[in-house]
Scaffold this active site. Sequence first.
Site, short mmCIF file in Angstrom:
data_model
loop_
_atom_site.label_atom_id
_atom_site.label_comp_id
_atom_site.label_asym_id
_atom_site.label_seq_id
_atom_site.Cartn_x
_atom_site.Cartn_y
_atom_site.Cartn_z
N GLY A 195 -4.70 -4.05 -9.72
CA GLY A 195 -4.41 -2.74 -10.30
C GLY A 195 -3.29 -1.98 -9.60
CG HIS B 235 0.13 2.43 -2.41
ND1 HIS B 235 0.96 1.55 -3.04
CD2 HIS B 235 -0.90 2.65 -3.26
CE1 HIS B 235 0.47 1.26 -4.23
NE2 HIS B 235 -0.67 1.90 -4.39
P1 AMP Z 1 -1.88 1.97 -7.27
O1 AMP Z 1 -2.20 2.19 -8.75
O2 AMP Z 1 -3.00 1.46 -6.46
O3 AMP Z 1 -0.59 1.20 -7.10
O4 AMP Z 1 -1.64 3.43 -6.70
C1 AMP Z 1 -0.54 4.20 -7.01
C2 AMP Z 1 -0.97 5.62 -6.93
O5 AMP Z 1 0.18 6.44 -6.84
C3 AMP Z 1 -1.77 6.13 -8.14
O6 AMP Z 1 -3.07 6.55 -7.72
C4 AMP Z 1 -0.93 7.29 -8.67
O7 AMP Z 1 -1.71 8.37 -9.12
C5 AMP Z 1 -0.10 7.65 -7.44
N1 AMP Z 1 1.19 8.28 -7.74
C6 AMP Z 1 2.14 7.86 -8.60
N2 AMP Z 1 3.19 8.70 -8.59
C7 AMP Z 1 2.90 9.65 -7.65
C8 AMP Z 1 3.59 10.79 -7.19
N3 AMP Z 1 4.81 11.14 -7.63
N4 AMP Z 1 2.99 11.55 -6.24
C9 AMP Z 1 1.76 11.24 -5.78
N5 AMP Z 1 1.07 10.16 -6.18
C10 AMP Z 1 1.62 9.39 -7.11
#
Ligand code: AMP
Length: 114
Positions: free
Chosen positions: A93, A100
């Site tokens: 996912g 991160h």
């Molecule tokens: P994943 O889906 O595990 O790759 O996590 C990516 C995360 O980044 C998701 O939970 C998103 O909500 C978060 N995300 C995406 N764009 C941003 C943004 N500009 N600022 C903060 N969080 C973000």
Amino acid sequence: MEDCIFCKIIKEEIPSQKIYEDELVLSFKDISPGAPVHVLIIPKKHIESINLLTKEDSKIISHIFLIAKDIAKKLGIDEKGYRIVSNTGEDGGQTVPHVHFHLLGGRSLNWPPG
Ligand code: AMP
Ligand code: ZN
């Protein structure tokens, strides 16, 4: 990396709600929180996937976990508990190709995840 959203956040080209920053890592609130506390902790080095980590990245990754427990304490979730998650690849996912770690807490979290 030019097109990477998290690299843009590091360079402050995209705003974020910062929680913590040092020379190796940045932590900021997730834009779409899945729990009362939901922050992301990212290395400042652009690494696309956990699959691409090398021995040279050991310091960064161990540092992230030490910072995570400090952030958990700062945000008041250390005693009740929390979850640290790193989604990897399509089945995991992962939506942002920059390594991160999600730090989630502030409520009882379901296990196993869906
Ligand atoms: P994943 O889906 O595990 O790759 O996590 C990516 C995360 O980044 C998701 O939970 C998103 O909500 C978060 N995300 C995406 N764009 C941003 C943004 N500009 N600022 C903060 N969080 C973000
Ligand atoms: Zn990046």
